[in-house]
Design a protein around this motif. Structure first.
Motif, PDB file in Angstrom:
ATOM      1  N   MET A 175      -1.265   5.776  -6.008  1.00 29.19           N
ATOM      2  CA  MET A 175      -2.392   6.457  -5.402  1.00 29.19           C
ATOM      3  C   MET A 175      -2.173   6.696  -3.913  1.00 29.19           C
ATOM      4  O   MET A 175      -2.765   7.602  -3.369  1.00 29.19           O
ATOM      5  N   ILE A 176      -1.361   5.855  -3.266  1.00 29.55           N
ATOM      6  CA  ILE A 176      -1.071   6.081  -1.853  1.00 29.55           C
ATOM      7  C   ILE A 176       0.439   6.148  -1.659  1.00 29.55           C
ATOM      8  O   ILE A 176       1.204   5.650  -2.473  1.00 29.55           O
ATOM      9  N   SER A 177       0.839   6.741  -0.572  1.00 26.25           N
ATOM     10  CA  SER A 177       2.261   6.930  -0.297  1.00 26.25           C
ATOM     11  C   SER A 177       2.910   5.629   0.170  1.00 26.25           C
ATOM     12  O   SER A 177       2.232   4.666   0.535  1.00 26.25           O
ATOM     13  N   LYS A 178       4.231   5.647   0.177  1.00 24.73           N
ATOM     14  CA  LYS A 178       4.978   4.506   0.702  1.00 24.73           C
ATOM     15  C   LYS A 178       4.653   4.279   2.177  1.00 24.73           C
ATOM     16  O   LYS A 178       4.591   3.151   2.641  1.00 24.73           O
ATOM     17  N   SER A 179       4.429   5.356   2.906  1.00 21.48           N
ATOM     18  CA  SER A 179       4.080   5.246   4.319  1.00 21.48           C
ATOM     19  C   SER A 179       2.788   4.451   4.495  1.00 21.48           C
ATOM     20  O   SER A 179       2.695   3.586   5.367  1.00 21.48           O
ATOM     21  N   SER A 180       1.806   4.740   3.657  1.00 25.57           N
ATOM     22  CA  SER A 180       0.539   4.016   3.730  1.00 25.57           C
ATOM     23  C   SER A 180       0.726   2.553   3.342  1.00 25.57           C
ATOM     24  O   SER A 180       0.127   1.661   3.943  1.00 25.57           O
ATOM     25  N   LYS A 181       1.552   2.302   2.346  1.00 21.93           N
ATOM     26  CA  LYS A 181       1.834   0.913   1.951  1.00 21.93           C
ATOM     27  C   LYS A 181       2.492   0.163   3.107  1.00 21.93           C
ATOM     28  O   LYS A 181       2.139  -0.981   3.391  1.00 21.93           O
ATOM     29  N   HIS A 182       3.445   0.816   3.772  1.00 20.24           N
ATOM     30  CA  HIS A 182       4.086   0.195   4.934  1.00 20.24           C
ATOM     31  C   HIS A 182       3.054  -0.107   6.014  1.00 20.24           C
ATOM     32  O   HIS A 182       3.076  -1.172   6.634  1.00 20.24           O
ATOM     33  N   ALA A 183       2.161   0.832   6.254  1.00 20.83           N
ATOM     34  CA  ALA A 183       1.133   0.644   7.281  1.00 20.83           C
ATOM     35  C   ALA A 183       0.219  -0.528   6.930  1.00 20.83           C
ATOM     36  O   ALA A 183      -0.084  -1.367   7.786  1.00 20.83           O
ATOM     37  N   ILE A 184      -0.209  -0.596   5.684  1.00 23.42           N
ATOM     38  CA  ILE A 184      -1.075  -1.701   5.249  1.00 23.42           C
ATOM     39  C   ILE A 184      -0.356  -3.034   5.398  1.00 23.42           C
ATOM     40  O   ILE A 184      -0.921  -4.003   5.925  1.00 23.42           O
ATOM     41  N   LEU A 185       0.891  -3.098   4.953  1.00 23.00           N
ATOM     42  CA  LEU A 185       1.664  -4.338   5.070  1.00 23.00           C
ATOM     43  C   LEU A 185       1.863  -4.744   6.534  1.00 23.00           C
ATOM     44  O   LEU A 185       1.759  -5.918   6.886  1.00 23.00           O
ATOM     45  N   ALA A 186       2.146  -3.765   7.376  1.00 27.43           N
ATOM     46  CA  ALA A 186       2.363  -4.052   8.800  1.00 27.43           C
ATOM     47  C   ALA A 186       1.095  -4.600   9.440  1.00 27.43           C
ATOM     48  O   ALA A 186       1.148  -5.592  10.180  1.00 27.43           O
ATOM     49  N   LEU A 187      -0.039  -3.987   9.169  1.00 28.47           N
ATOM     50  CA  LEU A 187      -1.286  -4.465   9.759  1.00 28.47           C
ATOM     51  C   LEU A 187      -1.708  -5.804   9.160  1.00 28.47           C
ATOM     52  O   LEU A 187      -2.263  -6.646   9.860  1.00 28.47           O
ATOM     53  N   ALA A 188      -1.402  -6.027   7.884  1.00 27.54           N
ATOM     54  CA  ALA A 188      -1.668  -7.330   7.275  1.00 27.54           C
ATOM     55  C   ALA A 188      -0.819  -8.398   7.967  1.00 27.54           C
ATOM     56  O   ALA A 188      -1.292  -9.505   8.239  1.00 27.54           O
ATOM     57  N   PHE A 189       0.428  -8.056   8.272  1.00 30.79           N
ATOM     58  CA  PHE A 189       1.295  -8.985   9.008  1.00 30.79           C
ATOM     59  C   PHE A 189       0.690  -9.282  10.384  1.00 30.79           C
ATOM     60  O   PHE A 189       0.600 -10.438  10.795  1.00 30.79           O
ATOM     61  N   LEU A 190       0.257  -8.245  11.084  1.00 30.36           N
ATOM     62  CA  LEU A 190      -0.338  -8.424  12.410  1.00 30.36           C
ATOM     63  C   LEU A 190      -1.636  -9.232  12.350  1.00 30.36           C
ATOM     64  O   LEU A 190      -1.948  -9.972  13.278  1.00 30.36           O
ATOM     65  N   ALA A 191      -2.359  -9.100  11.254  1.00 34.93           N
ATOM     66  CA  ALA A 191      -3.613  -9.850  11.102  1.00 34.93           C
ATOM     67  C   ALA A 191      -3.367 -11.357  11.039  1.00 34.93           C
ATOM     68  O   ALA A 191      -4.265 -12.146  11.346  1.00 34.93           O
ATOM     69  N   ASN A 192      -2.167 -11.736  10.675  1.00 36.08           N
ATOM     70  CA  ASN A 192      -1.832 -13.154  10.555  1.00 36.08           C
ATOM     71  C   ASN A 192      -1.202 -13.748  11.819  1.00 36.08           C
ATOM     72  O   ASN A 192      -0.844 -14.922  11.827  1.00 36.08           O
ATOM     73  N   LEU A 193      -1.067 -12.945  12.863  1.00 35.93           N
ATOM     74  CA  LEU A 193      -0.536 -13.464  14.125  1.00 35.93           C
ATOM     75  C   LEU A 193      -1.585 -14.319  14.828  1.00 35.93           C
ATOM     76  O   LEU A 193      -2.785 -14.167  14.601  1.00 35.93           O
ATOM     77  N   LYS A 194      -1.118 -15.164  15.722  1.00 38.73           N
ATOM     78  CA  LYS A 194      -2.043 -15.939  16.550  1.00 38.73           C
ATOM     79  C   LYS A 194      -2.759 -14.998  17.511  1.00 38.73           C
ATOM     80  O   LYS A 194      -2.222 -13.957  17.888  1.00 38.73           O
ATOM     81  N   LYS A 195      -3.939 -15.380  17.923  1.00 34.68           N
ATOM     82  CA  LYS A 195      -4.737 -14.551  18.827  1.00 34.68           C
ATOM     83  C   LYS A 195      -3.940 -14.244  20.099  1.00 34.68           C
ATOM     84  O   LYS A 195      -3.371 -15.141  20.725  1.00 34.68           O
ATOM     85  N   GLY A 196      -3.899 -12.961  20.465  1.00 36.36           N
ATOM     86  CA  GLY A 196      -3.199 -12.531  21.668  1.00 36.36           C
ATOM     87  C   GLY A 196      -1.712 -12.324  21.499  1.00 36.36           C
ATOM     88  O   GLY A 196      -1.039 -11.851  22.413  1.00 36.36           O
TER      89      GLY A 196
END
Length: 136
Positions: free
Chosen positions: A1-22
């Motif tokens: 339903m979504i492109s590989k580009s969108s999957k990459h974007a979701i994965l990247a932001l999910a990774f960033l969501a798990n970083l420590k604050k700042g």
């Protein structure tokens, strides 16, 4: 339903969501972690920064971080700049005059599917999927 580009974007932001604050992470580092093409992911992240979902910082310890809490970023927010989801509002069969009042034969079914899909994208936050490991 979504492109590989969108999957990459979701994965990247999910990774960033798990970083420590700042904390920031560079595009190449993220690309390695989520197994995405480095140059292409960098372009996607820059686009999402322009949309206001990421902050970027140059230099040592620079990179990207979320500009909003993961609970305030939906999958729709991430996917729309890449997929241009407005095209989903057009007629499934490509007719110019299709609407709820004057519909094509596919309109009713397509309208229901589109509504449910948009509801899912807008109702699913980055926080909800940040811990999910997704294979591309």
């Amino acid at each position: 339903m979504i492109s590989k580009s969108s999957k990459h974007a979701i994965l990247a932001l999910a990774f960033l969501a798990n970083l420590k604050k700042g904390e920031y992470a560079g595009a190449n580092y993220i690309a390695d972690k989520i197994k995405a093409p480095k140059n292409y992911l960098g372009k996607i992240l820059k686009r999402l920064a322009l949309e206001g979902y990421l902050e970027s910082s140059k230099g040592y310890n620079g990179g990207f971080k979320l500009s909003k809490p993961a609970s305030k970023i939906t999958i729709y927010d991430i996917v729309d700049p890449i997929e241009n989801l407005n095209k989903w509002s057009k007629c499934f069969l490509g007719t110019n005059k299709c609407s709820c009042k004057s519909s094509c034969t596919a309109h009713d079914n397509w309208h229901k599917i589109r509504q449910n899909y948009m509801k899912f994208l807008k109702g699913t936050t980055l926080e909800m999927i940040a811990g999910t490991k997704i294979e591309i």
